[in-house]
Scaffold this active site. Structure first.
Site, short mmCIF file in Angstrom:
data_model
loop_
_atom_site.label_atom_id
_atom_site.label_comp_id
_atom_site.label_asym_id
_atom_site.label_seq_id
_atom_site.Cartn_x
_atom_site.Cartn_y
_atom_site.Cartn_z
N PRO A 52 -62.06 32.71 26.86
CG PRO A 52 -63.04 32.61 24.76
CD PRO A 52 -62.43 31.76 25.81
CD GLU A 53 -64.15 35.64 31.54
OE1 GLU A 53 -65.19 36.33 31.46
OE2 GLU A 53 -64.10 34.56 32.14
#
Ligand SMILES: [Zn+2]
Length: 273
Positions: free
Chosen positions: A2-3
């Site tokens: 996840p960014e």
């Protein structure tokens, strides 16, 4: 992994189910993830109302009147709302129990984190993990000027400087390649050699790339509610990222891949100077 856009989409998805809710308790099914879960967390949160949600970098913030719950999704974590208490599965490590359902934290690789910051210790931004983070790219008033002034002494390649996260957060590997492409800047350029106007272009590109990812994530992610409410990480239409040997979508040159700091960088030799 996840960014920033995934974390922001997660926050947007969870906010209507969390904000204003009173916490009934906390279930922790192991000692912790990357770090131990906070001792006595259930007692700290029971009967307390969630005032707001927030985000700093990739940290999700759940604000109470006496402190903030800090959640990091790590490499593989995701959060979802369950309206009924389904039996936990192997990787469901943490539940925040609400009057109306619960928020479940699933993290197969266990690099995530759940931490508590007491307001008595100062604003949550002063937390050890948050205090040295770079500025928020989407809300900073003049990101171009900030990038320019902060890089005058930085010899490192611009791609590496973006990834470091101490000047600006949220420009991870994918978004660094994409925004440098959009700004027409070669990823190997020494950060201190880039002129002010080019940083203005880069700032605009960073914002556009991140905002587009959030927008797309918000529309492509499935619901945050339900048994199979997998908040999977979204695939996007990239200009250069992961496109080695494929034609540049702008000029048709073949996209190249180089390695910088053991991470792949993708760029177009003609569009980026
Ligand atoms: Zn090109």
């Amino acid at each position: 992994m996840p960014e920033l856009p995934e974390v922001e989409v997660t926050r947007l998805g969870l906010a209507p189910h969390l904000e204003g809710q009173v916490v009934k308790g906390v279930v922790m099914r192991r000692e912790g993830l990357r770090w131990p879960f906070p001792a006595g967390l259930s007692a700290l949160l029971k009967g307390r109302r969630i005032h707001a949600t927030g985000r700093r970098g990739k940290y999700l913030l759940i604000h109470f009147s006496h402190g903030t719950l800090i959640i990091h999704l790590g490499m593989s974590g995701h959060l979802r709302i369950l309206k009924k208490p389904l039996a936990p599965q192997k990787h469901d490590h943490f539940d925040l129990l609400l009057a109306d359902g619960l928020m479940r934290f699933t993290d197969p690789r266990r690099f995530g984190a759940v931490l508590w910051h007491e307001d008595d210790e100062g604003p949550v931004e002063s937390h050890l993990l948050l205090r040295s983070l770079g500025v928020e790219p989407l809300t900073h008033p003049d990101l171009g000027a900030w990038l320019f002034t902060q890089t005058r002494m930085r010899n490192a390649a611009i791609k590496q400087v973006l990834l470091a996260g101490d000047i600006v957060v949220g420009v991870g590997n994918i978004y660094a390649s994409e925004s440098l492409f959009e700004a027409g800047i070669h990823p190997n350029t020494a950060a201190k050699r880039i002129a002010r106007l080019r940083y203005d272009r880069l700032a605009l590109a960073i914002r556009r790339v991140l905002a587009a990812a959030i927008k797309q994530g918000g529309s492509s992610l499935r619901d945050f509610i339900g048994a199979d409410g997998q908040t999977g990480y979204f695939q996007q239409h990239y200009f250069v990222y992961d496109r080695e040997g494929e034609p540049c979508r702008v000029c048709g040159s073949l996209v190249r891949r180089i390695t910088q700091g053991q991470r792949s960088t993708f760029y177009c030799v003609r569009c980026q100077r």
